[in-house]
Write a protein that holds these residues in place. Structure first.
Motif, PDB file in Angstrom:
ATOM      1  N   GLU A 126      -1.386  -7.429 -17.885  1.00  0.00           N
ATOM      2  CA  GLU A 126      -1.716  -7.448 -16.458  1.00  0.00           C
ATOM      3  C   GLU A 126      -0.816  -6.477 -15.692  1.00  0.00           C
ATOM      4  N   LYS A 127       0.473  -6.450 -16.044  1.00  0.00           N
ATOM      5  CA  LYS A 127       1.412  -5.539 -15.398  1.00  0.00           C
ATOM      6  C   LYS A 127       1.013  -4.083 -15.654  1.00  0.00           C
ATOM      7  N   GLN A 128       0.669  -3.781 -16.895  1.00  0.00           N
ATOM      8  CA  GLN A 128       0.269  -2.421 -17.252  1.00  0.00           C
ATOM      9  C   GLN A 128      -0.996  -2.011 -16.496  1.00  0.00           C
ATOM     10  N   LYS A 129      -1.935  -2.935 -16.390  1.00  0.00           N
ATOM     11  CA  LYS A 129      -3.186  -2.657 -15.673  1.00  0.00           C
ATOM     12  C   LYS A 129      -2.911  -2.392 -14.188  1.00  0.00           C
ATOM     13  N   LEU A 130      -2.052  -3.194 -13.564  1.00  0.00           N
ATOM     14  CA  LEU A 130      -1.714  -3.007 -12.158  1.00  0.00           C
ATOM     15  C   LEU A 130      -0.984  -1.683 -11.925  1.00  0.00           C
ATOM     16  N   GLU A 131      -0.101  -1.295 -12.850  1.00  0.00           N
ATOM     17  CA  GLU A 131       0.596  -0.017 -12.716  1.00  0.00           C
ATOM     18  C   GLU A 131      -0.384   1.151 -12.772  1.00  0.00           C
ATOM     19  N   GLN A 132      -1.386   1.056 -13.646  1.00  0.00           N
ATOM     20  CA  GLN A 132      -2.398   2.113 -13.725  1.00  0.00           C
ATOM     21  C   GLN A 132      -3.217   2.183 -12.435  1.00  0.00           C
ATOM     22  N   GLN A 133      -3.606   1.019 -11.920  1.00  0.00           N
ATOM     23  CA  GLN A 133      -4.373   0.999 -10.666  1.00  0.00           C
ATOM     24  C   GLN A 133      -3.540   1.538  -9.516  1.00  0.00           C
ATOM     25  N   LEU A 134      -2.261   1.208  -9.502  1.00  0.00           N
ATOM     26  CA  LEU A 134      -1.367   1.647  -8.436  1.00  0.00           C
ATOM     27  C   LEU A 134      -1.200   3.172  -8.451  1.00  0.00           C
ATOM     28  N   ARG A 157      -3.420   5.336  -9.328  1.00  0.00           N
ATOM     29  CA  ARG A 157      -4.672   5.978  -8.919  1.00  0.00           C
ATOM     30  C   ARG A 157      -5.048   5.673  -7.468  1.00  0.00           C
ATOM     31  N   GLU A 158      -4.470   4.612  -6.912  1.00  0.00           N
ATOM     32  CA  GLU A 158      -4.871   4.158  -5.570  1.00  0.00           C
ATOM     33  C   GLU A 158      -4.353   5.117  -4.493  1.00  0.00           C
ATOM     34  N   THR A 159      -5.211   5.405  -3.513  1.00  0.00           N
ATOM     35  CA  THR A 159      -4.838   6.296  -2.402  1.00  0.00           C
ATOM     36  C   THR A 159      -4.755   5.537  -1.084  1.00  0.00           C
ATOM     37  N   ASP A 160      -5.463   4.431  -0.957  1.00  0.00           N
ATOM     38  CA  ASP A 160      -5.468   3.637   0.272  1.00  0.00           C
ATOM     39  C   ASP A 160      -4.154   2.861   0.393  1.00  0.00           C
ATOM     40  N   GLU A 161      -3.488   2.971   1.554  1.00  0.00           N
ATOM     41  CA  GLU A 161      -2.188   2.340   1.770  1.00  0.00           C
ATOM     42  C   GLU A 161      -2.261   0.814   1.733  1.00  0.00           C
ATOM     43  N   ILE A 162      -3.277   0.230   2.307  1.00  0.00           N
ATOM     44  CA  ILE A 162      -3.388  -1.236   2.341  1.00  0.00           C
ATOM     45  C   ILE A 162      -3.600  -1.786   0.924  1.00  0.00           C
ATOM     46  N   ALA A 163      -4.467  -1.149   0.170  1.00  0.00           N
ATOM     47  CA  ALA A 163      -4.720  -1.578  -1.214  1.00  0.00           C
ATOM     48  C   ALA A 163      -3.479  -1.348  -2.075  1.00  0.00           C
ATOM     49  N   ARG A 164      -2.747  -0.268  -1.785  1.00  0.00           N
ATOM     50  CA  ARG A 164      -1.529   0.044  -2.520  1.00  0.00           C
ATOM     51  C   ARG A 164      -0.472  -1.043  -2.307  1.00  0.00           C
ATOM     52  N   LYS A 165      -0.294  -1.491  -1.054  1.00  0.00           N
ATOM     53  CA  LYS A 165       0.685  -2.540  -0.761  1.00  0.00           C
ATOM     54  C   LYS A 165       0.294  -3.853  -1.441  1.00  0.00           C
ATOM     55  N   ASP A 166      -0.989  -4.133  -1.482  1.00  0.00           N
ATOM     56  CA  ASP A 166      -1.464  -5.344  -2.156  1.00  0.00           C
ATOM     57  C   ASP A 166      -1.171  -5.265  -3.654  1.00  0.00           C
ATOM     58  N   LEU A 167      -1.416  -4.105  -4.258  1.00  0.00           N
ATOM     59  CA  LEU A 167      -1.139  -3.936  -5.697  1.00  0.00           C
ATOM     60  C   LEU A 167       0.365  -4.031  -5.976  1.00  0.00           C
ATOM     61  N   GLU A 168       1.185  -3.455  -5.092  1.00  0.00           N
ATOM     62  CA  GLU A 168       2.638  -3.528  -5.269  1.00  0.00           C
ATOM     63  C   GLU A 168       3.134  -4.973  -5.168  1.00  0.00           C
ATOM     64  N   ARG A 169       2.551  -5.737  -4.237  1.00  0.00           N
ATOM     65  CA  ARG A 169       2.926  -7.146  -4.086  1.00  0.00           C
ATOM     66  C   ARG A 169       2.563  -7.931  -5.350  1.00  0.00           C
TER      67      ARG A 169
END
Length: 145
Positions: free
Chosen positions: A98-106, A108-120
């Motif tokens: 799950e951690k590896q998957k979130l790091e990959q999504q993070l 690739r993500e460009t949207d700031e709101i989605a990025r903060k959610d993924l970081e959380r």
């Protein structure tokens, strides 16, 4: 001859010579070579009933331990138990994936709101991994069978 003990000499008797004795033990003859020598044989004892005694024994590691032979309880056969941490290992492996998957999504993500959610979510997963990926957690959650 004057007796040392103070007993009159006429009362003292002389001992006969060794060759003159009639009841002297005879020399034993050696066993013939054809006869088998006598050997010891192990005969196991029957299990005794509990007597209510304490005794000192050593365990598998050589550490001393005290045993009690309780006449009130029947003797139990030794049980073997097996500890399994498979469930904990699977849980940790899932968290790592799950951690590896979130790091990959993070990445690739460009949207700031989605990025903060993924970081959380990523920080939550990392905290959970820190708590679970250690020996103390494995020991506490070991399943014995």
């Amino acid at each position: 001859m004057i007796p040392v003990s103070g007993i009159p000499a006429d009362r003292v008797q002389q001992l006969p010579a060794a060759a003159e004795t009639t009841n002297a033990p005879q020399k034993e003859e050696p066993c013939p070579a054809s006869q088998e020598p006598v050997t010891d044989e192990y005969i196991p004892e029957e299990k005794q009933e509990p007597s209510g005694r304490y005794w000192l024994e050593r365990d598998e590691d050589g550490n001393p331990m005290i045993r009690f032979d309780d006449p009130g309880q029947p003797e139990k056969s030794p049980e073997t138990t097996r500890g399994s941490t498979d469930e904990v290992d699977r849980e940790i492996e899932d968290l790592k994936k799950e951690k590896q998957k979130l790091e990959q999504q993070l990445s690739r993500e460009t949207d700031e709101i989605a990025r903060k959610d993924l970081e959380r979510r990523l920080s939550q997963i990392e905290n959970e991994l820190c708590q679970k990926d250690n020996d103390a957690y494995r020991r506490q959650h070991t399943v014995f069978s």
